[in-house]
Design a protein around this motif. Sequence first.
Motif, mmCIF file in Angstrom:
data_model
loop_
_atom_site.group_PDB
_atom_site.id
_atom_site.type_symbol
_atom_site.label_atom_id
_atom_site.label_comp_id
_atom_site.label_asym_id
_atom_site.label_seq_id
_atom_site.Cartn_x
_atom_site.Cartn_y
_atom_site.Cartn_z
ATOM 1 N N ASN A 186 0.778 -1.242 0.000
ATOM 2 C CA ASN A 186 0.000 0.000 0.000
ATOM 3 C C ASN A 186 0.807 1.288 0.000
ATOM 4 O OD1 ASN A 186 -3.018 -0.940 0.508
ATOM 5 N ND2 ASN A 186 -1.709 -2.195 1.821
ATOM 6 N N ILE A 187 2.123 1.194 0.179
ATOM 7 C CA ILE A 187 2.964 2.400 0.131
ATOM 8 C C ILE A 187 3.892 2.268 -1.072
ATOM 9 C CG2 ILE A 187 4.643 3.842 1.350
ATOM 10 C CD1 ILE A 187 3.514 2.834 3.968
ATOM 11 N N PRO A 188 3.575 2.946 -2.187
ATOM 12 C CA PRO A 188 4.359 2.783 -3.421
ATOM 13 C C PRO A 188 5.844 3.086 -3.237
ATOM 14 C CG PRO A 188 2.321 3.983 -3.850
ATOM 15 C CD PRO A 188 2.448 3.878 -2.366
ATOM 16 N N GLN A 189 6.175 4.069 -2.393
ATOM 17 C CA GLN A 189 7.576 4.476 -2.206
ATOM 18 C C GLN A 189 8.181 3.874 -0.943
ATOM 19 O OE1 GLN A 189 6.268 8.763 -2.673
ATOM 20 N NE2 GLN A 189 8.193 8.906 -3.775
ATOM 21 N N TRP A 190 7.772 2.669 -0.571
ATOM 22 C CA TRP A 190 8.264 2.108 0.686
ATOM 23 C C TRP A 190 9.779 1.876 0.663
ATOM 24 C CZ3 TRP A 190 10.779 -2.548 0.944
ATOM 25 C CH2 TRP A 190 10.616 -3.435 -0.119
ATOM 26 N N ASN A 191 10.370 1.722 -0.527
ATOM 27 C CA ASN A 191 11.833 1.575 -0.612
ATOM 28 C C ASN A 191 12.560 2.835 -0.164
ATOM 29 O OD1 ASN A 191 12.227 -1.108 -1.681
ATOM 30 N ND2 ASN A 191 11.243 -0.383 -3.545
ATOM 31 N N ASN A 192 11.862 3.980 -0.232
ATOM 32 C CA ASN A 192 12.445 5.256 0.189
ATOM 33 C C ASN A 192 11.841 5.703 1.524
ATOM 34 O OD1 ASN A 192 14.004 7.681 -0.082
ATOM 35 N ND2 ASN A 192 12.150 8.757 -0.744
ATOM 36 N N SER A 193 11.501 4.740 2.358
ATOM 37 C CA SER A 193 10.861 5.070 3.628
ATOM 38 C C SER A 193 11.848 5.037 4.784
ATOM 39 C CB SER A 193 9.707 4.105 3.907
ATOM 40 O OG SER A 193 10.193 2.794 4.103
ATOM 41 N N ILE A 194 11.412 5.569 5.910
ATOM 42 C CA ILE A 194 12.164 5.483 7.158
ATOM 43 C C ILE A 194 11.159 5.150 8.250
ATOM 44 C CG2 ILE A 194 12.003 8.002 7.536
ATOM 45 C CD1 ILE A 194 14.796 7.741 8.945
ATOM 46 N N ILE A 195 11.465 4.149 9.057
ATOM 47 C CA ILE A 195 10.559 3.696 10.110
ATOM 48 C C ILE A 195 10.874 4.482 11.381
ATOM 49 C CG2 ILE A 195 9.595 1.690 11.284
ATOM 50 C CD1 ILE A 195 9.453 1.581 8.233
ATOM 51 N N VAL A 196 9.842 5.061 11.973
ATOM 52 C CA VAL A 196 10.041 5.979 13.098
ATOM 53 C C VAL A 196 9.285 5.483 14.322
ATOM 54 C CG1 VAL A 196 9.881 8.366 13.886
ATOM 55 C CG2 VAL A 196 10.195 7.881 11.450
ATOM 56 N N SER A 197 9.960 5.467 15.460
ATOM 57 C CA SER A 197 9.294 5.171 16.724
ATOM 58 C C SER A 197 8.975 6.481 17.430
ATOM 59 C CB SER A 197 10.190 4.322 17.635
ATOM 60 O OG SER A 197 9.594 4.168 18.913
ATOM 61 N N PRO A 198 7.727 6.670 17.885
ATOM 62 C CA PRO A 198 7.381 7.917 18.571
ATOM 63 C C PRO A 198 7.919 8.010 19.990
ATOM 64 C CG PRO A 198 5.492 6.464 18.504
ATOM 65 C CD PRO A 198 6.568 5.794 17.704
ATOM 66 N N ASP A 199 8.567 6.951 20.479
ATOM 67 C CA ASP A 199 9.233 7.010 21.788
ATOM 68 C C ASP A 199 10.349 5.974 21.834
ATOM 69 O OD1 ASP A 199 8.075 4.485 22.433
ATOM 70 O OD2 ASP A 199 6.274 5.490 23.157
ATOM 71 N N ALA A 200 11.211 6.105 22.828
ATOM 72 C CA ALA A 200 12.368 5.208 22.930
ATOM 73 C C ALA A 200 11.954 3.773 23.206
ATOM 74 C CB ALA A 200 13.299 5.707 24.029
ATOM 75 N N GLY A 201 10.811 3.577 23.860
ATOM 76 C CA GLY A 201 10.360 2.234 24.210
ATOM 77 C C GLY A 201 10.060 1.352 23.007
ATOM 78 N N GLY A 202 9.797 1.969 21.853
ATOM 79 C CA GLY A 202 9.484 1.189 20.666
ATOM 80 C C GLY A 202 10.674 0.949 19.756
ATOM 81 N N ALA A 203 11.883 1.168 20.265
ATOM 82 C CA ALA A 203 13.088 1.067 19.430
ATOM 83 C C ALA A 203 13.255 -0.324 18.815
ATOM 84 C CB ALA A 203 14.321 1.427 20.258
ATOM 85 N N LYS A 204 13.052 -1.380 19.607
ATOM 86 C CA LYS A 204 13.218 -2.736 19.081
ATOM 87 C C LYS A 204 12.205 -3.022 17.982
ATOM 88 C CE LYS A 204 15.339 -5.008 23.075
ATOM 89 N NZ LYS A 204 15.200 -6.098 24.088
ATOM 90 N N ARG A 205 10.990 -2.531 18.182
ATOM 91 C CA ARG A 205 9.932 -2.767 17.195
ATOM 92 C C ARG A 205 10.299 -2.144 15.856
ATOM 93 N NH1 ARG A 205 6.269 -0.853 19.997
ATOM 94 N NH2 ARG A 205 5.415 -2.769 20.853
ATOM 95 N N VAL A 206 10.716 -0.878 15.861
ATOM 96 C CA VAL A 206 10.988 -0.194 14.589
ATOM 97 C C VAL A 206 12.273 -0.701 13.939
ATOM 98 C CG1 VAL A 206 9.719 1.883 15.259
ATOM 99 C CG2 VAL A 206 12.172 1.789 15.651
ATOM 100 N N THR A 207 13.267 -1.053 14.740
ATOM 101 C CA THR A 207 14.511 -1.562 14.143
ATOM 102 C C THR A 207 14.267 -2.912 13.475
ATOM 103 O OG1 THR A 207 15.162 -2.461 16.309
ATOM 104 C CG2 THR A 207 16.069 -0.321 15.685
ATOM 105 N N SER A 208 13.411 -3.732 14.066
ATOM 106 C CA SER A 208 13.088 -5.021 13.457
ATOM 107 C C SER A 208 12.401 -4.827 12.105
ATOM 108 C CB SER A 208 12.184 -5.831 14.390
ATOM 109 O OG SER A 208 11.749 -7.021 13.774
ATOM 110 N N ILE A 209 11.401 -3.940 12.059
ATOM 111 C CA ILE A 209 10.688 -3.692 10.808
ATOM 112 C C ILE A 209 11.619 -3.054 9.777
ATOM 113 C CG2 ILE A 209 8.828 -2.329 9.753
ATOM 114 C CD1 ILE A 209 7.240 -2.738 12.337
ATOM 115 N N ALA A 210 12.445 -2.103 10.210
ATOM 116 C CA ALA A 210 13.388 -1.454 9.299
ATOM 117 C C ALA A 210 14.363 -2.474 8.704
ATOM 118 C CB ALA A 210 14.146 -0.350 10.023
#
Length: 346
Positions: A186-210
Amino acid sequence: MQDIVNFTSEIQSNLEPAVHPVLRQRMPNIKIFSGSSHPDLAQKIVDRLGIDIGKVVTKKFSNLETCVEIGESVRGEDVYIVQSGSGEINDNLMELLIMINACKIASASRVTAVIPCFPYARQDKKDKVKSRAPISAKLVANMLSVAGADHIITMDLHASQIQGFFDIPVDNLYAEPAVLKWIKENIPQWNNSIIVSPDAGGAKRVTSIADRLNVEFALIHKERKKANEVAAMVLVGDVKDKVAILVDDMADTCGTICHAAEKLTQAGAIKVYAILTHGIFSGPAISRIINACFEAVVVTNTIPQDRHMKECDKIKCIDVSMMFAEAVRRTHNGESVSYLFSNVPY
């Protein structure tokens, strides 16, 4: 056996909605009941498993006490009760406890509480300032155990240590496979994306997806004045000329993600998406999303979303009933549930 292997691979990669024929052949002695919080999800789970929903009647007496009547025998059965921590949370929690106890004293061999969104999960520790604050998530864990639950299935717990509050098995499912699939489709430009966590507690979650998408990640450090009110935000990472994808476990009043979206836009992000497992959307949440700069706010159906989607066309929903259905099937057959998420590090 090869059919089972192929089906597991299908769950991990494609999350296809079709009912697999193996399911119909391997589900004896099982009953699935639905509480009143999310009957639509419970129906989707049983449809995917190829079985019928159990008969149960829930009502309230004139003094607002909850009454539950299990409408069929559960003696010797493996019972699953689907009840999410949403809507009238206290009433729904009490209803779940009564349903668990009703099945247990009716001689069910095992009772599993399927709780897609775990109630009171944010009250998982004492506040630094309020030393006399309760740890309500632990209290809920105790209540579920005392009611007679033998097993808990939930999704994306706000804090993983909540699993340690129980003396019974807890399977914490992850929405990550469904999130990855939605991003790629659903995101055509996902290759040019950056995954962002809105707080430090979600760091593992976003790094895994990234890592799975082979893109970069960023963090937003936030300071709160009080609950549901953010005082300041600092972006750590470069989002300029990128599609920013905010990822978190839940959105309540949406103050955090809306402030974060504004911060990302100011930092040069060309588009901003938010993907959240549990879309609570209380108070001014919907109006905030409407006025924010999101392309889409994506949530799963661990909480009913039909009303929210009608109120705001930016809200999109990912169906996770397949994950719960497969977790129920594996639990019932004594197979590994964690194998489904063997590549998820958090």
